[in-house]
Design a protein around this motif. Structure first.
Motif, PDB file in Angstrom:
ATOM      1  N   ASP A 132       0.795  -1.260  -0.066  1.00  0.00           N
ATOM      2  CA  ASP A 132      -0.200   0.174  -0.047  1.00  0.00           C
ATOM      3  C   ASP A 132       0.865   1.230  -0.152  1.00  0.00           C
ATOM      4  N   GLY A 133       1.888   1.107   0.867  1.00  0.00           N
ATOM      5  CA  GLY A 133       2.810   2.403   0.845  1.00  0.00           C
ATOM      6  C   GLY A 133       3.465   2.587  -0.578  1.00  0.00           C
ATOM      7  N   ALA A 134       3.857   1.687  -1.334  1.00  0.00           N
ATOM      8  CA  ALA A 134       4.276   1.900  -2.780  1.00  0.00           C
ATOM      9  C   ALA A 134       3.505   2.144  -3.755  1.00  0.00           C
ATOM     10  N   PHE A 139       1.105   6.542  -7.004  1.00  0.00           N
ATOM     11  CA  PHE A 139       0.113   7.428  -7.328  1.00  0.00           C
ATOM     12  C   PHE A 139       0.526   8.815  -7.355  1.00  0.00           C
ATOM     13  N   VAL A 140       1.316   9.219  -5.808  1.00  0.00           N
ATOM     14  CA  VAL A 140       1.366  10.553  -5.799  1.00  0.00           C
ATOM     15  C   VAL A 140       2.422  11.017  -6.984  1.00  0.00           C
ATOM     16  N   ALA A 141       3.204  10.070  -7.280  1.00  0.00           N
ATOM     17  CA  ALA A 141       4.445  10.252  -8.346  1.00  0.00           C
ATOM     18  C   ALA A 141       3.605  10.553  -9.747  1.00  0.00           C
ATOM     19  N   GLY A 142       2.504  10.004  -9.836  1.00  0.00           N
ATOM     20  CA  GLY A 142       1.755  10.075 -11.156  1.00  0.00           C
ATOM     21  C   GLY A 142       0.790  11.332 -11.259  1.00  0.00           C
ATOM     22  N   GLY A 143       0.806  12.180  -9.929  1.00  0.00           N
ATOM     23  CA  GLY A 143       0.106  13.464  -9.993  1.00  0.00           C
ATOM     24  C   GLY A 143      -1.063  13.454  -9.133  1.00  0.00           C
ATOM     25  N   LEU A 144      -1.607  12.424  -8.349  1.00  0.00           N
ATOM     26  CA  LEU A 144      -2.557  12.657  -7.516  1.00  0.00           C
ATOM     27  C   LEU A 144      -1.923  13.017  -6.129  1.00  0.00           C
ATOM     28  N   GLY A 145      -2.726  13.991  -5.449  1.00  0.00           N
ATOM     29  CA  GLY A 145      -2.518  14.250  -4.385  1.00  0.00           C
ATOM     30  C   GLY A 145      -2.385  13.321  -3.119  1.00  0.00           C
ATOM     31  N   THR A 146      -1.754  13.442  -2.082  1.00  0.00           N
ATOM     32  CA  THR A 146      -1.713  12.438  -0.922  1.00  0.00           C
ATOM     33  C   THR A 146      -2.789  12.030  -0.611  1.00  0.00           C
ATOM     34  N   ASP A 147      -3.872  12.993  -0.299  1.00  0.00           N
ATOM     35  CA  ASP A 147      -4.985  12.404   0.306  1.00  0.00           C
ATOM     36  C   ASP A 147      -6.110  11.713  -0.633  1.00  0.00           C
ATOM     37  N   GLU A 148      -5.860  12.013  -1.987  1.00  0.00           N
ATOM     38  CA  GLU A 148      -6.496  11.407  -2.933  1.00  0.00           C
ATOM     39  C   GLU A 148      -5.768   9.671  -3.364  1.00  0.00           C
ATOM     40  N   ALA A 149      -4.495   9.786  -3.344  1.00  0.00           N
ATOM     41  CA  ALA A 149      -3.747   8.367  -3.413  1.00  0.00           C
ATOM     42  C   ALA A 149      -4.160   7.427  -2.302  1.00  0.00           C
ATOM     43  N   THR A 150      -4.228   8.062  -1.096  1.00  0.00           N
ATOM     44  CA  THR A 150      -4.550   7.079  -0.026  1.00  0.00           C
ATOM     45  C   THR A 150      -5.817   6.763   0.022  1.00  0.00           C
ATOM     46  N   ALA A 151      -6.574   7.646  -0.521  1.00  0.00           N
ATOM     47  CA  ALA A 151      -8.258   7.216  -0.525  1.00  0.00           C
ATOM     48  C   ALA A 151      -8.317   6.128  -1.550  1.00  0.00           C
ATOM     49  N   ALA A 152      -7.589   6.173  -2.736  1.00  0.00           N
ATOM     50  CA  ALA A 152      -7.571   5.170  -3.888  1.00  0.00           C
ATOM     51  C   ALA A 152      -7.150   4.000  -3.541  1.00  0.00           C
ATOM     52  N   VAL A 153      -5.891   3.796  -2.608  1.00  0.00           N
ATOM     53  CA  VAL A 153      -5.463   2.619  -2.032  1.00  0.00           C
ATOM     54  C   VAL A 153      -6.275   1.965  -1.033  1.00  0.00           C
TER      55      VAL A 153
END
Length: 189
Positions: A132-134, A139-153
């Motif tokens: 999940d961390g990876a 996702f953050v490297a791909g352009g999502l914000g941290t909150d959105e990336a965490t929610a997506a995972v």
């Protein structure tokens, strides 16, 4: 099937789809032909400094990914030599970008190579934190914000678990039903 079968209506939907696809391809070629002509002109006269820089950047990127993958495997208890990790990353990428459905072939190739080196898949979700961390980092490297990336995972994990579990149980019951038994077969019996 012959031509007369098509015109008698036996394969009209298939023919219509093929004609529509051919028409879409022809329109795409006509629309993008100026861009293709400009791109081919650029390819005939490359700027060597930028090309060398791009190749170096790609090698650095792939090597960094191999190091990250190596660290993730080490966190899971598997030690892989750096040169083997780099070779696996480059081979997997080559499969991914050159074959139809290459990302699937690449994932299977990587999985098999790591299994031969001793990697295992835990039956309980002990590797979730690392994976999940990876995923969040990716996702953050791909352009999502941290909150959105965490929610997506956080959404991805239960959905993928439920979907894969449901498919697995359906296949198991279908296989048992086809065999005519509902109880597991005993070895040797």
């Amino acid at each position: 099937m012959n031509v007369t079968d098509v015109w008698r209506g036996r394969s009209v939907p298939r023919t219509a789809v093929a004609l529509a696809a051919a028409g879409a391809l022809a329109v795409e070629v006509l629309v993008s032909s100026p861009y293709i002509a400009r791109a081919s002109g650029t390819l005939l006269h490359p700027r060597w400094r930028w090309l060398v820089l791009a190749v170096i950047a790609e090698i650095a990127s792939m090597t960094t990914f191999a190091r990250l993958q190596r660290q993730l495997l080490a966190a899971g208890g598997l030690r892989v030599a750096l040169h083997r990790s780099i070779a696996l990353t480059f081979a997997s990428n080559a499969l991914s970008v050159t074959l139809p459905a290459g990302h699937l072939v690449s994932a299977g190739f990587t999985f098999r190579r790591l299994r031969t080196r001793g990697a295992s898949i835990p039956l309980i979700p002990s590797g979730i934190g690392v994976v999940d961390g990876a995923l969040i980092v990716a996702f953050v490297a791909g352009g999502l914000g941290t909150d959105e990336a965490t929610a997506a995972v956080m959404l991805y994990r239960p959905i993928s678990f439920a979907l894969i579990g449901a498919i697995g149980w359906a296949v198991l019951f279908a296989a048992r039903y086809a065999r005519g038994t509902t109880a597991p077969r005993r070895p040797g019996g």
